[in-house]
Enzyme design. Sequence first.
Site, short mmCIF file in Angstrom:
data_model
loop_
_atom_site.label_atom_id
_atom_site.label_comp_id
_atom_site.label_asym_id
_atom_site.label_seq_id
_atom_site.Cartn_x
_atom_site.Cartn_y
_atom_site.Cartn_z
N HIS A 43 0.94 -0.99 -0.04
CA HIS A 43 0.00 0.05 0.16
C HIS A 43 0.69 1.34 -0.05
CE1 HIS A 43 -3.64 -2.30 2.41
NE2 HIS A 43 -3.53 -2.36 0.82
N HIS B 100 -11.41 -8.86 -7.02
CA HIS B 100 -11.25 -7.77 -6.11
C HIS B 100 -10.20 -6.83 -7.15
CE1 HIS B 100 -9.76 -4.83 -3.04
NE2 HIS B 100 -8.74 -5.61 -2.34
N GLU C 296 -8.29 -4.22 -6.53
CA GLU C 296 -7.10 -3.69 -5.83
C GLU C 296 -5.72 -4.15 -6.73
OE1 GLU C 296 -6.60 -3.81 -1.69
OE2 GLU C 296 -5.26 -1.89 -1.80
N ASP D 66 -2.81 -5.16 -6.59
CA ASP D 66 -1.99 -6.24 -6.09
C ASP D 66 -2.54 -7.70 -6.65
OD1 ASP D 66 -3.94 -5.58 -4.15
OD2 ASP D 66 -3.25 -7.17 -2.87
N HIS E 65 -12.20 -6.41 1.93
CA HIS E 65 -11.94 -5.29 2.42
C HIS E 65 -12.50 -4.06 1.50
CE1 HIS E 65 -7.87 -3.79 1.21
NE2 HIS E 65 -8.13 -4.92 0.62
N ASP F 237 -8.61 -11.61 -0.26
CA ASP F 237 -7.84 -10.96 0.70
C ASP F 237 -8.09 -11.52 2.24
OD1 ASP F 237 -6.02 -9.28 -0.46
OD2 ASP F 237 -7.60 -7.56 -0.53
N TYR G 114 -2.39 -8.50 9.84
CA TYR G 114 -2.98 -8.31 8.49
C TYR G 114 -4.35 -7.85 9.18
CZ TYR G 114 -4.83 -9.22 3.66
OH TYR G 114 -5.12 -9.06 2.56
N HIS H 225 -3.05 -13.90 -0.55
CA HIS H 225 -1.67 -13.34 -0.11
C HIS H 225 -1.31 -14.72 0.85
CE1 HIS H 225 -1.72 -9.44 -1.72
NE2 HIS H 225 -2.74 -9.20 -1.03
FE1 FEO Z 1 -6.99 -5.62 -1.12
FE2 FEO Z 1 -4.61 -7.69 -1.76
O1 FEO Z 1 -5.54 -6.25 -1.78
#
Ligand code: FEO
Length: 403
Positions: free
Chosen positions: A23, A79, A81, A83, A145, A164, A192, A225
């Site tokens: 992030h 998702h 985001e 990543d 999230h 996530d 996390y 992850h």
């Molecule tokens: Fe919310 Fe692993 O990105």
Amino acid sequence: MSFTIAPGITWVGKKDWELKKFHGEEYSTHRGSSYNSYLVRDEKTVLIDTVWAPFAEEFVNGLAKEIDLDTIDFIVASHAESDHSGAMPLLMKALPGKPVYCTANAVKSLKGHYHQDWNFQVVKTGDRLSLGDKELIFVEAPMLHWPDSMFCYLTGEQILFSNDAFGHHLASEHMFNDLVDRAELYQECIKYYANILTPFSKQVASKIQEFVGLDLPVKMICQSHGLIWRDDPLQIVNQYVAWANDYQENQITIIYDTMWDSTRKMAETIGEGLRVHDQNVTVKLFNVARRDHNDIITEVFKSKAILVGSPTINRGILAPVAAILEEIKGLGFKGKKAAAFGSYGWSGESVKLISARLAEAGFALVDEGLRTQWHPDSQALESCSHFGTLFAEQCPFPAPPTT
Ligand code: FEO
């Protein structure tokens, strides 16, 4: 690299051993991370998520070695985001027109990121996609999230792909939870949760309840992850239930910054005073200017109460203390107590300022706070110890119910 998770299921993601911050500069990753992408082969073939943009080319080239890209029938974007979606622009150039299954919110956020009009197929909770013998069942997971987040469940192999949720930033040569140091794994999971999921604990609790209500057996959890939960996968679900329920341990965390050691001496003496009342309480001290913020937030998450200290400077507080108070406020911790302390020379506003910010962050103030002028002498240190003892008395464990 790739490896087989179960018959027809292959991990095709990227381990990022070098990642130190996530992030931007916001989240420390002491043990690296991984961006997990999964290929599911049945009569139809589906790719679930991709990897972060810097690894897009490596990812697409690796995927092309694993499978003829033309034979991928669908993409699931759980998702938006970066990543997880960062390799999509390059991938979709190789797969023009292929359907991208995602939530309605993900269409907005994917378009917002990449300004591409891919062949989006919007799904809702309960929608199914047949792959042949097996099906994918979609479960929207808003605010776990991001508004666009989604789980999907593979029948037959009984795998939950949770994106996530249940993840952790940990690169490992072993990609299954039963093959690694469990203390390291636990530490990365709680960090996390504390730093990313705390504000969404209500949604976590209700989503888990909803998923349990679907009565889908889970043999494995493959999140986006870290390590795959193969051994007792529900252990992390049960842990999330506990963390989502205003989690706390018998711990008090002291966070401070100091200029000429007066506030440090106060912090250490208050810490000793806490243990006069409770020999069993865990007391942890952090100079916020010198320690990792995300590690401190993890300790705040575990704490029943915190004490925050700063000397007064220019009628205000030191910047590192202000910064962590801002992070703490954003995370919306519930059911925790707090008080402020600090040294001063003349104007002495720091304790009032910190107290106001703690109250604004939702902490119950149990004391108006303690100020010490100039360098604390033995009498001032006696007051600090007494302050700590009284604070501990007012923070029993377990905390009494709040309703
Ligand atoms: Fe919310 Fe692993 O990105």
